[in-house]
Design a protein around this motif. Structure first.
Motif, short mmCIF file in Angstrom:
data_model
loop_
_atom_site.label_atom_id
_atom_site.label_comp_id
_atom_site.label_asym_id
_atom_site.label_seq_id
_atom_site.Cartn_x
_atom_site.Cartn_y
_atom_site.Cartn_z
N PRO A 46 10.94 -3.44 5.36
CA PRO A 46 10.13 -2.54 4.53
C PRO A 46 8.63 -2.66 4.75
O PRO A 46 7.91 -1.66 4.61
CB PRO A 46 10.51 -2.94 3.10
N LEU A 47 8.13 -3.84 5.08
CA LEU A 47 6.70 -4.02 5.36
C LEU A 47 6.47 -4.45 6.81
O LEU A 47 5.48 -5.11 7.13
CB LEU A 47 6.09 -5.05 4.40
N GLY A 48 7.43 -4.09 7.69
CA GLY A 48 7.30 -4.41 9.10
C GLY A 48 7.75 -5.79 9.48
O GLY A 48 7.64 -6.19 10.64
N SER A 204 3.96 2.68 3.71
CA SER A 204 3.10 3.87 3.67
C SER A 204 3.64 5.00 4.53
O SER A 204 4.02 4.80 5.69
CB SER A 204 1.68 3.51 4.12
N ASN A 205 3.67 6.18 3.90
CA ASN A 205 4.09 7.43 4.53
C ASN A 205 5.50 7.37 5.10
O ASN A 205 5.85 8.12 6.03
CB ASN A 205 3.10 7.86 5.62
N TYR A 278 -0.10 16.57 1.42
CA TYR A 278 -0.90 15.86 0.42
C TYR A 278 -0.33 14.46 0.21
O TYR A 278 0.88 14.24 0.37
CB TYR A 278 -0.91 16.63 -0.90
N SER A 279 -1.18 13.54 -0.18
CA SER A 279 -0.74 12.15 -0.38
C SER A 279 -0.26 11.93 -1.82
O SER A 279 -0.94 12.33 -2.77
CB SER A 279 -1.89 11.18 -0.08
N ALA A 295 3.15 8.23 0.00
CA ALA A 295 4.19 9.10 0.53
C ALA A 295 3.55 10.46 0.75
O ALA A 295 2.37 10.67 0.42
CB ALA A 295 5.37 9.19 -0.43
N ILE A 296 4.29 11.40 1.31
CA ILE A 296 3.72 12.71 1.66
C ILE A 296 4.38 13.80 0.83
O ILE A 296 5.61 13.91 0.78
CB ILE A 296 3.91 13.00 3.16
N LEU A 297 3.55 14.60 0.17
CA LEU A 297 4.00 15.85 -0.45
C LEU A 297 3.77 16.95 0.58
O LEU A 297 2.62 17.36 0.83
CB LEU A 297 3.22 16.12 -1.74
N HIS A 298 4.85 17.40 1.19
CA HIS A 298 4.77 18.30 2.35
C HIS A 298 5.12 19.72 1.93
O HIS A 298 6.23 19.99 1.46
CB HIS A 298 5.74 17.83 3.43
#
Length: 547
Positions: A46-48, A204-205, A278-279, A295-298
């Motif tokens: 989850p965090l790489g 992130s994202n 949008y973020s 996250a992304i609001l697409h």
């Protein structure tokens, strides 16, 4: 409880069969939804960083439960971990059946290689909830998922049906494995700062929520973390709050919302901006440094990132959060899970029968860090408390060992259980003298948050209570050097966990059990022990049904 004679056993058996028939008849008209879940460890990043995560059917987060008010939910859980396992259901009240609650005080763990079938009814509930693993320190390994309970078709909802319904499970995350975190706590030390935040198990994202321009969508957001409050905001968009933990709210517009540990909110977002990406921004609250994830609001017709600046994060000050919490009100005219308006129950006109004050504290006991409630740091017994209570097994816990008021002595270890009676109407004041935002949850119940303020609670504080339209919910926050008061009708018999949602605090003793008792010993008040109940500890070898 005295041993039953053969004649009384026969009568009990007859009553059991009759009640079973009545119970099945009562639930026959409500749909059943069946789930089979295989629980395993698996590699997650989850965090790489590679970690050992808890997967349900190979997923992290786990499958979402979709339900309607009064649905019967059957979840057959197969534990393929090398350690015992339990799932609990945050906010699901388990009416008359703490047997299904899935915490160690009520349930024997599912052994490695074993299975247990949860048989729940989402009785008279709507709204946003989630499930999580409750044993050991499993919550830090994932294993959680969303629960969405819709209103029945004929029950009016105080907003138009949204074009989509999204779940966001947000919370802090540590790069250390859950076993390492548990080891730190077992050694008497506290956890360090979280390493990051996740949204639906991703950094992130890692998530994209696609919307059509001009349409309105519902977002259900739960803080599933173990250490910190979070704030959520959406670049270029406002959020219309409509529901908090099963209660329709007065519809208030916010640019950001604080969500404390264990809490769930849902809001409407209208895609009314120029088409772009949008973020959706989630950041920690009240701690430094501030952790942030997105996250992304697409927009489905977008061709690039938004150019408007992202919304600023709230400051670390408490006043913003306190004032926002006070502004959230119950929608008195909206129907809840039943057709009658939520406000038809005038909770503020009922006289309370008992006042309970609960003070959290940090302590050192036997040279190790512990956390306590009213100076008692909870330790698990060798037998689940509900099981011991049912079989009248002595020596497992002492009823009344959790006092109604804070004590001035030093903290000590005990399996603490508070005694209470069915149909009491209690006032509970949570007092937080620490410099830490506390979050509390009570299994089996929703309650009205009638007041919160800074300083020391006194009887005069009641003059500021909201006795008309306080929000009914299942998790509350207590700000540093502050108090929060609730009203709660004890209408659900059982053994119920009262706990800090800060998971290190809960694990190190900041919890207890509330035993709500009915002398009637009737199935109208409480379901019998399930036939498939797992038995362990001092109850090993006993029978679940005396037939």
């Amino acid at each position: 409880m005295e041993p039953r004679s053969s004649s009384s056993s026969a009568l009990a058996a007859a009553a059991l069969l009759l009640a079973s028939s009545l119970l099945l008849a009562a639930r026959a008209d409500d749909p059943y939804r069946f789930y089979t879940w295989n629980v395993t460890f698996g590699d997650i990043y989850p965090l790489g960083v590679k970690q050992e995560g808890i997967l349900i059917n190979g997923q992290f987060p786990g499958p979402q439960i979709e339900a309607v008010t009064n649905d019967n939910i059957i979840v057959n859980v197969f534990n393929n971990l090398p350690v015992p396992f339990l799932l609990s259901w945050q906010g699901i009240q388990q009416r008359r059946s703490s047997w299904q609650d899935g915490v160690y005080g009520t349930n024997c763990p599912i052994p490695p290689g074993g299975n247990f079938t949860y048989n729940m009814q989402f009785k008279d509930q709507i709204g946003s909830y989630y499930y999580f693993p409750s044993l050991l320190f499993h919550k830090a390994a994932g294993g959680y998922g969303g629960i969405r309970v819709l209103s029945r078709p004929r029950i009016p909802v105080p907003f138009d049906p949204p074009a989509g319904d999204f779940t966001i499970l947000a919370g802090d995350w540590f790069k250390l494995n859950h076993t390492d975190l548990k080891g730190i706590l077992d050694s008497g030390n506290d956890l360090s700062f979280p390493d990051g935040l996740l949204i639906n198990g991703q950094g992130s994202n890692g998530n994209r929520f696609t919307v059509d321009q001009g349409k309105t969508y519902r977002f259900r957001v739960s803080n599933v973390g173990i250490a910190t409050s979070v704030n959520i905001r959406i670049q270029g968009h406002s959020m219309l709050l409509v529901e908090v933990e099963g209660s329709h709210t007065m519809q208030t517009t916010f640019t950001s919302i604080d969500i404390h540990l264990g809490q769930s909110y849902s809001f409407l977002v209208t895609a009314d901006q120029p088409p772009a990406d949008y973020s959706i921004i989630v950041s920690t609250r009240f701690i430094t440094p501030v952790l942030t994830t997105t996250a992304i609001l697409h927009y489905s017709n977008a061709n690039g990132a938004a150019t408007v600046p992202p919304p600023p994060a709230p400051t670390t000050e408490i006043d913003f959060s306190l004032n926002q919490a006070r502004s959230i009100r119950w929608n008195l005219t909206a129907s809840g899970p039943r057709p009658n308006p939520q406000g038809s129950y005038h909770y503020g006109l009922v006289n309370t029968t008992r006042t309970i004050r609960l003070a959290n504290s940090r302590a050192t006991i036997n040279g190790k860090l512990r956390y306590a409630v009213n100076s008692i740091s909870f330790i698990p017994a060798d037998t689940p408390l509900k099981v011991a209570d049912f079989y009248n097994i002595s020596g497992v816990f002492t009823l009344g060992s959790m006092p109604d008021n804070p004590t001035s002595g030093g903290a000590y270890l005990q399996t603490s259980v508070m005694a209470a009676n069915m149909r009491e109407y209690v006032e509970i004041i949570f007092e937080n003298a620490e410099n830490f935002v506390q979050s509390w949850h009570i299994d089996g119940y929703a309650f009205w948050v009638v007041g919160m303020d800074g300083g020391q609670w006194t009887p005069a504080s009641r003059q500021g209570y909201n006795l008309r339209d306080a929000i009914a919910r299942y998790t509350l926050q207590v700000y540093p050097q502050s108090w929060t008061a609730i009203y709660m009708p004890l209408d659900n018999v059982g053994m119920w966990n009262v706990r800090s949602e800060s998971w290190a605090r809960q694990y190190l003793g900041q919890q207890f059990y509330l035993r709500v008792y009915s002398p009637a010993n009737s199935w109208r008040d409480e379901n019998p022990i399930p036939k498939n109940a797992l038995l362990c500890g001092r109850a090993s070898g006993r029978r679940t049904r005396p037939l």
